[in-house]
Design an enzyme around this catalytic site. Sequence first.
Site, short mmCIF file in Angstrom:
data_model
loop_
_atom_site.label_atom_id
_atom_site.label_comp_id
_atom_site.label_asym_id
_atom_site.label_seq_id
_atom_site.Cartn_x
_atom_site.Cartn_y
_atom_site.Cartn_z
N GLU A 106 -11.63 -4.10 -3.07
CA GLU A 106 -10.73 -3.04 -3.51
C GLU A 106 -10.62 -3.07 -5.04
OE1 GLU A 106 -6.97 -3.47 -1.21
OE2 GLU A 106 -8.17 -4.91 -0.07
N HIS B 216 0.81 -1.22 0.00
CA HIS B 216 0.00 0.00 0.00
C HIS B 216 0.85 1.28 0.00
CE1 HIS B 216 -3.45 -2.44 0.17
NE2 HIS B 216 -3.59 -2.56 1.47
N HIS C 296 -10.06 1.70 0.48
CA HIS C 296 -9.88 0.51 1.33
C HIS C 296 -10.92 0.46 2.45
CE1 HIS C 296 -7.77 -2.64 3.57
NE2 HIS C 296 -6.95 -2.77 2.55
#
Length: 352
Positions: A316, A111, A182
């Site tokens: 996602e 991420h 997210h």
Amino acid sequence: MANYRLPDPKNFEHTIDGKNTHLITLTNRRGMQIALTDYGARLVSALVPDKQGDLTDVVLGFDSIHGYLNAQEKYHGTSVGRFCNRIANGRFTLDGQQYTLEQNNGENCLHGGSGGFHNRVWDRQVSFNKKVDFYYVSSDGEEGFPGELKTNISYELTNDNEIIIQFRAKTDKTTIINLTNHAYFNLNGEGNGDILNHILHIPAVEFLPINAKQIPIGDVLPVQSTPFDFTTPKKIVEGIGHEDEQLKYANGFDHTFVNTQPLSQPAASAFSEQSGIKLDVFTSEPGIHLYTGNFLTNDQGKGGQHYLRHGGFCLETQHYPDSPNHADFPSVVLHPGEVFESQTIYTFSLMK
């Protein structure tokens, strides 16, 4: 059912790295309410009418900015970048040059690194109390990524109970980009047990298998005759309960499905018989990543309930994990003069 309400905006007034944080609330004509914060350009709450007519908060999160700063799970509701999901060994090569990123997930970069978009205070602009634009300029070399990247992420709440998320970005140097939201959802209501009883429908007929380090191995496999077959709606528990090497690698579902649906058709849908609330996810992205909260770690959420393992699920919308290291995956390269654009829509409705 808990008595859900939006957090107090005063609890989001704080200063991080010299920038002030806030809570922004939007309401539509049908009574749906959402809350957003400029810390991580994230979705804090989504209050949706359930089958009893009561507003139910279906997004996991916290009552204050300090909840987010102190949480073990850093990605609740956030905008993830510059590169969501994993990059193997924290390395990729672009135009013949190798770039090294933080390894914050075993050997992987996850991420965008610990200083990624989730950990930044974004500038904001509110339009007519129905749309919020968040802006962030990521400097050349930030978290190891090349190019100054100017990013705009907007959230709009429509009167059709849709949250429309628009992603746009420009760079002054060739770079890579992969953005997503997210949000962890629990359509029973946040903090109200686990999500294993949710009925999930993912029309994708292929998924990306991973190795023990949770990196795609490069193959694309059919979902047919595997736990990953959600082409016919079924409860999450019916898939996650299988003895399957892929599920063991990820401690549950943490896999990307190949999305071939047009933006006009749901790439995934989830439904709670308990609340009657249905979520449809529409996206222009080539992948939809199912994560079943396998590593939720007992953070105390908005309702005072603890978020246990499988207490929420994420859908996602994104390009494939580790794309820079797989030449045959859809490209994540962004050149100067180009505009990265992507759209994701969360639509809420009731099913009897």
